[in-house]
Write an enzyme that holds these catalytic residues in place. Structure first.
Site, PDB file in Angstrom:
ATOM      1  N   TYR A 141       0.621   0.338  18.317  1.00  0.00           N
ATOM      2  CA  TYR A 141       1.064  -0.005  17.253  1.00  0.00           C
ATOM      3  C   TYR A 141       0.181   0.298  15.977  1.00  0.00           C
ATOM      4  O   TYR A 141       0.550   0.695  14.826  1.00  0.00           O
ATOM      5  CB  TYR A 141       1.692  -1.286  17.014  1.00  0.00           C
ATOM      6  CG  TYR A 141       2.739  -1.555  17.986  1.00  0.00           C
ATOM      7  CD1 TYR A 141       3.700  -0.647  18.538  1.00  0.00           C
ATOM      8  CD2 TYR A 141       3.221  -2.921  18.524  1.00  0.00           C
ATOM      9  CE1 TYR A 141       4.639  -0.860  19.330  1.00  0.00           C
ATOM     10  CE2 TYR A 141       4.296  -2.979  19.200  1.00  0.00           C
ATOM     11  CZ  TYR A 141       5.021  -2.000  19.848  1.00  0.00           C
ATOM     12  OH  TYR A 141       5.968  -2.159  20.556  1.00  0.00           O
ATOM     13  N   LYS A 187      -1.288  -0.504  33.131  1.00  0.00           N
ATOM     14  CA  LYS A 187      -0.865   0.865  33.866  1.00  0.00           C
ATOM     15  C   LYS A 187      -2.403   1.428  33.973  1.00  0.00           C
ATOM     16  O   LYS A 187      -2.449   2.626  33.642  1.00  0.00           O
ATOM     17  CB  LYS A 187      -0.164   1.556  33.038  1.00  0.00           C
ATOM     18  CG  LYS A 187       0.670   2.752  33.722  1.00  0.00           C
ATOM     19  CD  LYS A 187       1.560   2.130  34.734  1.00  0.00           C
ATOM     20  CE  LYS A 187       2.472   3.455  35.225  1.00  0.00           C
ATOM     21  NZ  LYS A 187       3.183   3.055  36.442  1.00  0.00           N
ATOM     22  N   ASP A 219       5.404  -1.652  35.292  1.00  0.00           N
ATOM     23  CA  ASP A 219       6.740  -1.282  35.893  1.00  0.00           C
ATOM     24  C   ASP A 219       7.102  -2.458  37.146  1.00  0.00           C
ATOM     25  O   ASP A 219       8.095  -2.857  36.923  1.00  0.00           O
ATOM     26  CB  ASP A 219       6.895   0.164  36.461  1.00  0.00           C
ATOM     27  CG  ASP A 219       5.460   0.607  37.104  1.00  0.00           C
ATOM     28  OD1 ASP A 219       4.637  -0.071  37.144  1.00  0.00           O
ATOM     29  OD2 ASP A 219       5.742   1.704  37.534  1.00  0.00           O
ATOM     30  N   ASP A 243       5.263  -6.612  24.074  1.00  0.00           N
ATOM     31  CA  ASP A 243       6.819  -6.507  23.270  1.00  0.00           C
ATOM     32  C   ASP A 243       7.955  -6.264  23.996  1.00  0.00           C
ATOM     33  O   ASP A 243       8.706  -7.125  24.062  1.00  0.00           O
ATOM     34  CB  ASP A 243       6.601  -5.408  22.298  1.00  0.00           C
ATOM     35  CG  ASP A 243       7.377  -5.385  21.151  1.00  0.00           C
ATOM     36  OD1 ASP A 243       8.401  -6.487  21.188  1.00  0.00           O
ATOM     37  OD2 ASP A 243       7.494  -4.761  20.144  1.00  0.00           O
ATOM     38  N   ASP A 247      10.776  -9.371  25.547  1.00  0.00           N
ATOM     39  CA  ASP A 247      12.166  -9.318  25.283  1.00  0.00           C
ATOM     40  C   ASP A 247      12.953  -9.517  26.627  1.00  0.00           C
ATOM     41  O   ASP A 247      14.250  -9.817  26.720  1.00  0.00           O
ATOM     42  CB  ASP A 247      12.388  -8.241  24.514  1.00  0.00           C
ATOM     43  CG  ASP A 247      12.087  -8.515  23.126  1.00  0.00           C
ATOM     44  OD1 ASP A 247      11.481  -9.456  22.660  1.00  0.00           O
ATOM     45  OD2 ASP A 247      12.330  -7.424  22.435  1.00  0.00           O
TER      46      ASP A 247
END
Length: 349
Positions: A141, A187, A219, A243, A247
């Site tokens: 970001y 990851k 994942d 993020d 959610d």
């Protein structure tokens, strides 16, 4: 002396949920003898309309002189065609950077009366109590270079070891005060930034030998959150993974409207519900204010060192749910309005 709180309702349902959060804040403040000077400022789309900037200078100055910042939500489809640097969401990113809050805490608590509200089986989610610690000021970001034309776009993921160390220490300290388990998400089988992330987390972990540390690829973590959510205690993630995963975890609680957050690490804390501005229901009284109200509870604990007052706010929320109080996102039948839910929680305080 009164403590100043920057009150930033923002866009969409932000003003509605923050009005109820303010009601709760004033109620609990009077009960514990804490006075607040609540000063409103503009951010997001409303700030673009008034100041042509998503985080205007008057709001910057207000936040810098405040003890804490309480935010509603930002974002509106009307601004979709603006450059990325001018969109309402950029105001939130810049605010986090201004305040220096590098650690975002997102608790995921399944209240027992809502075990039937989730799409998952009650026996899977009943008793879930975990916290995401999301790194907030690094990663994709904020990375550079960042560019886009009609045929090609570039975003850059960047992390330094120091950025990882500081958020990791907060996560380990939190885990030490809870069930002493930390799950770090990365990851590292693919991404260089994740390889650095894992290496640094392991190094910091040596200072916390009483906390069990494990690692999950993002994942696999997404899958395990749905299969075995009670396994998790504190989940440490980078900016983008946090993020997305937090959610996803809203499914466990029954609604995104239930989730609060605290952004800490700087001198001034930022508190906001996790949900977005939801312009499709703005002004209808359907929004769930519990995420915003629970954010007030976190603010009392982290910025004002009033953990008992914060606990009373969370207890009032739990009691409202035990009484069967629901907003429309939790139950279509007999749903309370945004204001009614806020009034009920205040009454239970």
């Amino acid at each position: 002396m009164k403590s100043t709180i920057a009150f930033l309702p923002g866009d969409g349902i932000g003003p509605e949920v923050l009005a109820e959060a303010r009601r709760v804040l004033e109620t609990i403040g009077s009960q514990v003898g804490q006075s607040f000077e609540i000063v409103e400022g503009a951010i997001g789309g409303v700030a673009i309309d008034k100041y042509d900037a998503p985080l205007p200078q008057p709001t910057v100055e207000l936040c810098k002189r405040s003890k804490a910042v309480l935010l509603g939500a930002v974002g509106d489809r009307r601004y979709d065609q603006l450059p990325a640097a001018k969109k309402p969401e950029r105001g939130l990113l810049e605010l986090r950077k201004l305040l220096g809050n590098f650690a975002n805490l997102r608790p995921i608590i399944v209240y027992d009366p809502l075990a039937e509200a989730s799409t998952l089986r009650p026996d899977v989610i009943r008793g879930v109590d975990l916290v995401f610690v999301r790194e907030l000021l690094g990663g994709i970001y904020f990375g550079s270079p960042r560019s886009r034309d009609s045929e090609r776009a570039v975003d850059t993921e960047v992390y330094t070891a120091d950025e990882v160390r500081r958020v990791t220490r907060i996560a380990f300290s939190l885990a030490r005060s809870r069930r002493k388990r930390l799950t770090s998400v990365d990851k590292a089988n693919v991404l260089e930034t994740s390889m650095l992330w894992r290496q640094t987390v392991v190094e910091v972990g040596r200072d916390f030998p009483d906390v069990a540390l494990d690692h999950l690829y993002v994942d696999n973590c997404a899958m395990q959150l749905m299969l075995k959510p009670k396994y998790f205690d504190v989940v440490l993630t980078n900016n983008m993974f946090g993020d997305i995963l937090s959610d996803e975890a809203a499914v466990l609680t029954g609604s995104l409207g239930m989730l609060p957050s605290a952004s800490i690490g700087g001198a001034i804390g930022l508190y906001e519900p996790v949900h977005g501005s939801a312009p499709d229901i703005a002004g209808s009284g359907k929004a769930n204010p519990i995420g915003a109200i629970a954010s007030v509870g976190m603010m009392l604990e982290y910025s004002f060192q009033l953990p008992d007052a914060g606990a009373r706010v969370h207890s009032a929320i739990a009691k409202a749910l035990e009484k069967g109080c629901r907003t429309q996102d939790l139950s279509a039948q007999g749903a309370l309005s945004t204001r009614q839910m806020g009034e009920t929680i205040c009454g239970l305080l």
